[in-house]
Design an enzyme around this catalytic site. Sequence first.
Site, PDB file in Angstrom:
ATOM      1  N   GLU A   1      -5.558  -7.098  -3.294  1.00 17.93           N
ATOM      2  CA  GLU A   1      -5.512  -5.663  -2.979  1.00 17.93           C
ATOM      3  C   GLU A   1      -4.618  -4.952  -4.001  1.00 17.93           C
ATOM      4  O   GLU A   1      -3.567  -5.471  -4.369  1.00 17.93           O
ATOM      5  CB  GLU A   1      -4.944  -5.451  -1.572  1.00 17.93           C
ATOM      6  CG  GLU A   1      -5.812  -5.974  -0.440  1.00 17.93           C
ATOM      7  CD  GLU A   1      -5.166  -5.742   0.929  1.00 17.93           C
ATOM      8  OE1 GLU A   1      -4.211  -4.931   1.009  1.00 17.93           O
ATOM      9  OE2 GLU A   1      -5.590  -6.375   1.894  1.00 17.93           O
TER      10      GLU A   1
ATOM     11  N   HIS B   1      -7.462  -2.270   4.868  1.00 17.48           N
ATOM     12  CA  HIS B   1      -6.163  -2.713   5.383  1.00 17.48           C
ATOM     13  C   HIS B   1      -5.533  -1.642   6.283  1.00 17.48           C
ATOM     14  O   HIS B   1      -4.379  -1.242   6.100  1.00 17.48           O
ATOM     15  CB  HIS B   1      -5.221  -3.067   4.230  1.00 17.48           C
ATOM     16  CG  HIS B   1      -4.113  -4.005   4.624  1.00 17.48           C
ATOM     17  ND1 HIS B   1      -3.502  -4.848   3.740  1.00 17.48           N
ATOM     18  CD2 HIS B   1      -3.505  -4.230   5.823  1.00 17.48           C
ATOM     19  CE1 HIS B   1      -2.558  -5.546   4.347  1.00 17.48           C
ATOM     20  NE2 HIS B   1      -2.544  -5.187   5.623  1.00 17.48           N
TER      21      HIS B   1
ATOM     22  N   ARG C   1      -3.886 -11.422   6.644  1.00 20.49           N
ATOM     23  CA  ARG C   1      -3.601 -11.272   5.218  1.00 20.49           C
ATOM     24  C   ARG C   1      -4.774 -11.849   4.432  1.00 20.49           C
ATOM     25  O   ARG C   1      -5.350 -12.869   4.798  1.00 20.49           O
ATOM     26  CB  ARG C   1      -2.301 -12.005   4.830  1.00 20.49           C
ATOM     27  CG  ARG C   1      -1.019 -11.342   5.335  1.00 20.49           C
ATOM     28  CD  ARG C   1      -0.767 -10.002   4.641  1.00 20.49           C
ATOM     29  NE  ARG C   1       0.494  -9.383   5.041  1.00 20.49           N
ATOM     30  CZ  ARG C   1       0.629  -8.482   5.997  1.00 20.49           C
ATOM     31  NH1 ARG C   1      -0.440  -8.107   6.707  1.00 20.49           N
ATOM     32  NH2 ARG C   1       1.816  -7.959   6.273  1.00 20.49           N
TER      33      ARG C   1
END
Length: 356
Positions: free
Chosen positions: A231, A248, A204
């Site tokens: 993000e 991602h 993360r």
Amino acid sequence: MRLIVDDDIPFIKGVLEPFFDVKYIKGGEISKERVRDASAVIVRTRTICDESLLEGSKVKAIFSATIGSDHIDVEYCEKRGIEVHTAPGCNAYGVVQYVITSLFALMSKKGDSFKGRCFGIVGAGNVGERLAGIVESLGVRVMRCDPPKSLTNSNKKYYDLAAIARECDIISLHVPLDDFTKGMISYDFFETIKSGVYFVNSSRGDVVDEEALLQYNGKLAGLVLDVWRNEPWINKVLVEKAGIATPHIAGYSLEGKRNATEMTVKSIGNYYGITELLDFYIALPEVDLYEDGLNQCRGVESVSKSLLEYFPLWDCVSDLKSNPERFEKLRSDFKLRREPPFLFYANMKHLLCSAK
């Protein structure tokens, strides 16, 4: 009963309709008004399940086709009596594939190798432990850091974060995002790492202090980033500095998505007592084993070439570096890759026998 389902969950359309009134909506468009009369929601990470979404609704269960739950306010759900179900480990080997491919791709470019390296894994859970097993099979020393597991009676040895920073030549993060891990990789950590470290974050974005990472980036031999703070509005300077920068998608393999949907459908079957859903299975075509390199012994370059046959990583990197403002579009349009069969990993040690 009505179910609201993220429209981008693969393989699920048509499966639940015999038992529910199903409404498909894009994850970012699932709103309070749309879930008001739903019994449950089936989501991914792009739907934030908290009071602002759920208050006043009939929702009694959340099913997330993801390994984690940091997009869900679990404490609020517990108070409201809303059950939360995730799919732990569903894309673990996809993330392992991403990490292994990225490192071999970078090392091949630099004429580097794994020989004599110490590999630090921060977070030895579903992903980290699988990665550790493959790395150890190559004869590489692995140091695990996982404070909760260090308190158990495991036969494995765990190290603290300071030891990982001091001793490891390659460091890969595989932790969930919570109050303990948020910002855990910061100035103190980067200040004490060796020069020439390969650093990977596919967990993360908020686990890493990006300002600290930028300040100490010059100490790194290679930087691999798949996850980012804020993000999809990511730091363009950091994108430029990273050797490998992706939107991602570390876990975006066809097998990972298949596993997530299977686990989610079975959880729904368990929760509602629908036995027909408990045997749900998605058959995928067999993966061709790329033979080039498997019968020859040419070291890191050979492994890198074979891994990139499964996952054309550099195309993905080029897309994000050229268009960081299109992060979300690149992520949603990413073509799911196939994972190498386990036989490939089993042959990697043979492939590396001529490594420097």
